[in-house]
Design a protein around this motif. Structure first.
Motif, PDB file in Angstrom:
ATOM      1  N   UNK A  43       0.838  -1.188   0.000  1.00 30.14           N
ATOM      2  CA  UNK A  43       0.000   0.000   0.000  1.00 30.14           C
ATOM      3  C   UNK A  43       0.875   1.240   0.000  1.00 30.14           C
ATOM      4  N   UNK A  44       0.280   2.383  -0.261  1.00 34.33           N
ATOM      5  CA  UNK A  44       1.034   3.635  -0.323  1.00 34.33           C
ATOM      6  C   UNK A  44       0.219   4.735   0.351  1.00 34.33           C
ATOM      7  N   UNK A  45       0.943   5.642   1.031  1.00 35.02           N
ATOM      8  CA  UNK A  45       0.259   6.815   1.556  1.00 35.02           C
ATOM      9  C   UNK A  45      -0.048   7.785   0.413  1.00 35.02           C
ATOM     10  N   UNK A  46      -1.004   8.661   0.663  1.00 37.01           N
ATOM     11  CA  UNK A  46      -1.417   9.637  -0.342  1.00 37.01           C
ATOM     12  C   UNK A  46      -1.197  11.045   0.201  1.00 37.01           C
ATOM     13  N   UNK A  47      -0.761  11.950  -0.672  1.00 38.73           N
ATOM     14  CA  UNK A  47      -0.628  13.355  -0.295  1.00 38.73           C
ATOM     15  C   UNK A  47      -1.918  14.050  -0.710  1.00 38.73           C
ATOM     16  N   UNK A  48      -2.785  14.312   0.264  1.00 40.02           N
ATOM     17  CA  UNK A  48      -4.100  14.887   0.008  1.00 40.02           C
ATOM     18  C   UNK A  48      -4.187  16.249   0.691  1.00 40.02           C
ATOM     19  N   UNK A  49      -4.364  17.289  -0.112  1.00 40.48           N
ATOM     20  CA  UNK A  49      -4.441  18.664   0.418  1.00 40.48           C
ATOM     21  C   UNK A  49      -3.231  18.973   1.300  1.00 40.48           C
ATOM     22  N   UNK A  50      -2.059  18.500   0.867  1.00 38.49           N
ATOM     23  CA  UNK A  50      -0.824  18.787   1.586  1.00 38.49           C
ATOM     24  C   UNK A  50      -0.575  17.921   2.793  1.00 38.49           C
ATOM     25  N   UNK A  51      -1.415  16.890   3.010  1.00 36.56           N
ATOM     26  CA  UNK A  51      -1.288  16.017   4.184  1.00 36.56           C
ATOM     27  C   UNK A  51      -1.030  14.582   3.727  1.00 36.56           C
ATOM     28  N   UNK A  52       0.023  13.962   4.295  1.00 36.94           N
ATOM     29  CA  UNK A  52       0.269  12.547   4.039  1.00 36.94           C
ATOM     30  C   UNK A  52      -0.723  11.728   4.849  1.00 36.94           C
ATOM     31  N   UNK A  53      -1.469  10.838   4.177  1.00 47.13           N
ATOM     32  CA  UNK A  53      -2.532  10.121   4.855  1.00 47.13           C
ATOM     33  C   UNK A  53      -2.777   8.752   4.225  1.00 47.13           C
ATOM     34  N   UNK A  54      -3.475   7.888   4.960  1.00 49.19           N
ATOM     35  CA  UNK A  54      -4.086   6.658   4.454  1.00 49.19           C
ATOM     36  C   UNK A  54      -5.554   6.733   4.861  1.00 49.19           C
ATOM     37  N   UNK A  55      -6.470   6.352   3.973  1.00 51.70           N
ATOM     38  CA  UNK A  55      -7.873   6.379   4.404  1.00 51.70           C
ATOM     39  C   UNK A  55      -8.230   5.081   5.124  1.00 51.70           C
ATOM     40  N   UNK A  56      -9.319   5.133   5.856  1.00 53.38           N
ATOM     41  CA  UNK A  56      -9.711   3.990   6.688  1.00 53.38           C
ATOM     42  C   UNK A  56      -9.994   2.752   5.845  1.00 53.38           C
ATOM     43  N   UNK A  57     -10.579   2.939   4.671  1.00 51.96           N
ATOM     44  CA  UNK A  57     -10.875   1.789   3.808  1.00 51.96           C
ATOM     45  C   UNK A  57      -9.594   1.062   3.418  1.00 51.96           C
ATOM     46  N   UNK A  58      -8.535   1.830   3.139  1.00 48.28           N
ATOM     47  CA  UNK A  58      -7.258   1.210   2.772  1.00 48.28           C
ATOM     48  C   UNK A  58      -6.679   0.410   3.929  1.00 48.28           C
ATOM     49  N   UNK A  59      -6.878   0.900   5.160  1.00 52.09           N
ATOM     50  CA  UNK A  59      -6.384   0.187   6.337  1.00 52.09           C
ATOM     51  C   UNK A  59      -7.025  -1.199   6.415  1.00 52.09           C
ATOM     52  N   UNK A  60      -8.355  -1.252   6.268  1.00 54.49           N
ATOM     53  CA  UNK A  60      -9.056  -2.528   6.446  1.00 54.49           C
ATOM     54  C   UNK A  60      -8.924  -3.441   5.234  1.00 54.49           C
ATOM     55  N   UNK A  61      -8.914  -2.888   4.047  1.00 51.08           N
ATOM     56  CA  UNK A  61      -8.659  -3.721   2.867  1.00 51.08           C
ATOM     57  C   UNK A  61      -7.267  -4.339   2.949  1.00 51.08           C
ATOM     58  N   UNK A  62      -6.325  -3.549   3.447  1.00 45.75           N
ATOM     59  CA  UNK A  62      -4.948  -4.017   3.539  1.00 45.75           C
ATOM     60  C   UNK A  62      -4.763  -5.134   4.544  1.00 45.75           C
ATOM     61  N   UNK A  63      -5.302  -4.963   5.738  1.00 46.75           N
ATOM     62  CA  UNK A  63      -5.108  -5.994   6.770  1.00 46.75           C
ATOM     63  C   UNK A  63      -5.859  -7.273   6.392  1.00 46.75           C
ATOM     64  N   UNK A  64      -7.018  -7.121   5.761  1.00 49.71           N
ATOM     65  CA  UNK A  64      -7.777  -8.305   5.340  1.00 49.71           C
ATOM     66  C   UNK A  64      -7.036  -9.073   4.247  1.00 49.71           C
TER      67      UNK A  64
END
Length: 529
Positions: A43-64
């Motif tokens: 997975x990769x973090x995203x630069x959104x509006x100047x903020x490095x982030x991961x969305x919650x959906x990516x967290x759960x899709x990733x762990x699953x």
């Protein structure tokens, strides 16, 4: 194979899942603490509006996905369905800001450790507390939000890290391991809990805002390694394994940060020991015999998973630029009709680096993908600089990239060894950069002028470390150090490389270009948008 299968069927296993910057990895260990199955998700973090982030959906899709691949691995290797494990642990990148309201809704997008927008708050808190508060720390993010008068703050009910969030969703428990908690707010080593005088000072600082909450009300409770941190709920089991095969009721260890799991995975929790964990970021953890004499903005003071004080040198940037260059060469191999695997490409290019000139042929690589607080740079602009006389070869290029990955770390390590006169008996390296034998190990030794050891399990990284902490729930009659020495590392195979004089000299020549080159990096941030 019979022993491993019996452990799986009888639940004599431990499962560790770690959220790294670019990979979520799950590792299952047997009753001998050895990895027997694994699964991972990129997975990769995203630069959104100047903020490095991961969305919650990516967290759960990733762990699953990581868990599903682990379960597939178990099925293929042992012809067994994974329905139970003996214990479970979650770890993740430390620091950052995950803020929730009373209805458990995320108030603002997850702000990861990679963000460097909190310098005003970090400086003010460091001065007020007399304790270095780095920009990455959760308390710096919270206070910066207060200084910015962000609208979500009156609704704040709970603040945690990524590991704390995932653990909370799996168990319902709002807790954190002491090592991870030490990257949220300073820890008192006498109590292995938040420093109460600092908590009160922060509450006094924000009192004029008249929030309905105090700091101790929004922070997770702190636990040490070996303490029970709840059990997997029915809801949590479905979150982890939507197929429904995994049974609820599994005990969990306290969720930890990647720094703590790295220390466990390298048996580096005793005084005068240390480890270097190298991935997207790079950090050195040195367990202290006594407190530092001075406060340094380059040095974090955190703890081991049992609350002992650690000096941490953390650089935000390590392997990202190396990865980009390897992918470029991999793409060329495909165009040339060779189509090497990424693993082969990495191995070939890393080995070539040892053939490079000691000073990298006067090439200068600065692999800053994001800002770097140690060097006072707010954003990243990866760059390669050379003069017409520089020798541009693959060997010199790769050596320059690898030395660059260790350069910022070396600036912080110099403070510990030269200004604080800290003695280090051993440094162990772990993480993907050490997967190719000898290369990164030899070049790191030259950068920190200390012998570097790598264990045969170095590539397993923090996912193995948190699996060990989960297994430690069954051995808490021993100290964590005793458990690691007698149960885990008694027969570990370790390779040690001492720095060589010409490698040290070459690194110093590289740093003579690197330090003034940082001024170019600052200009690039200002001019290249």
């Amino acid at each position: 194979m019979l022993q491993e299968k019996q452990d799986i069927l009888s639940g004599q296993t431990a499962l560790g899942i770690e959220f790294g910057s670019t990979r979520i990895k799950a590792v299952l260990i047997d009753s001998r603490q050895l990895p027997i199955a694994s699964g991972s998700h990129e997975w990769e973090n995203q630069l959104v509006d100047g903020v490095w982030t991961y969305d919650l959906e990516a967290i759960w899709k990733g762990i699953q996905d990581a868990y599903a691949k682990l379960a597939e691995d178990v099925q293929e290797k042992y012809d067994a369905s994974l329905t139970q494990v003996g214990s479970l642990g979650i770890s993740a990148m430390m620091h950052g800001y995950m803020a929730f309201d009373k209805d458990d809704q995320l108030l603002v997008p997850f702000r990861t450790w990679r963000n460097t927008m909190t310098s005003q708050a970090a400086e003010a808190l460091s001065e007020r507390l007399g304790f270095n508060i780095p920009e990455r720390w959760s308390i710096a993010h919270l206070y910066q939000a207060i200084l910015n008068e962000e609208k979500h703050l009156p609704e704040l009910h709970f603040l945690t890290t990524l590991a704390g969030y995932v653990h909370w969703q799996l168990t319902g428990e709002k807790v954190l391991g002491v090592g991870d908690a030490s990257g949220m707010f300073p820890i008192d080593p006498k109590t292995a809990d938040y420093r109460q005088d600092y908590v009160q000072s922060f509450n006094d600082l924000i009192a004029p805002k008249a929030f309905s909450w105090t700091l101790e009300q929004v922070l997770p409770s702190v636990l040490s390694a070996g303490q029970s941190a709840g059990r997997l709920t029915e809801k949590g089991a479905k979150l982890l394994d939507p197929s429904g095969h995994l049974e609820a009721g599994i005990p969990l260890c306290p969720p930890e940060g990647d720094a703590g799991t790295g220390m466990v995975a390298t048996n580096s929790i005793a005084p005068r020991t240390g480890n270097v964990s190298a991935g997207t970021s790079i950090f050195a953890m040195i367990v202290l015999e006594e407190d530092l004499k001075s406060r340094y903005p380059e040095i974090d003071v955190v703890t081991t998973p049992v609350g002992d004080t650690v000096a941490m040198v953390h650089a935000n940037n390590c392997s990202s630029d190396i990865n980009a260059w390897v992918k470029l060469f991999h793409e060329f191999s495909r165009l040339a009709g060779q189509d090497l695997s990424m693993d082969v490409a990495y191995s070939m290019l890393f080995k070539e680096a040892l053939k490079g000139e000691k000073d990298c042929g006067e090439l200068l690589s600065i692999g800053y993908y994001s800002g770097e607080s140690i060097t006072g740079i707010d954003e990243g602009r990866p760059m390669l600089v050379r003069t017409p006389e520089s020798r541009l070869t693959v060997a010199n290029l790769m050596r320059s990239h690898i030395l660059s990955a260790f350069a910022t770390l070396s600036l912080g390590m110099d403070i510990l060894t030269q200004k604080e006169n800290i003695h280090i008996d051993r440094i162990l390296g772990h993480g993907g950069i050490f997967k190719t034998p000898e290369v990164a190990q030899r070049l790191l030794a030259s950068a920190i002028e200390t012998p570097v050891s790598v264990m045969e399990t170095a590539g397993e990284g923090g996912a193995w470390g948190i699996a060990l902490l989960a297994d430690y729930l069954n051995h808490s009659d021993l100290s964590l150090a005793e458990y690691l020495e007698t149960k885990v590392f008694a027969t570990a195979v370790t390779e040690t490389i001492a720095p060589e004089a010409d490698d040290i000299g070459g690194f110093k020549q590289f740093m003579e270009r690197y330090k003034p080159g940082l001024e170019l990096e600052k200009l690039a941030v200002d001019l290249i948008k």
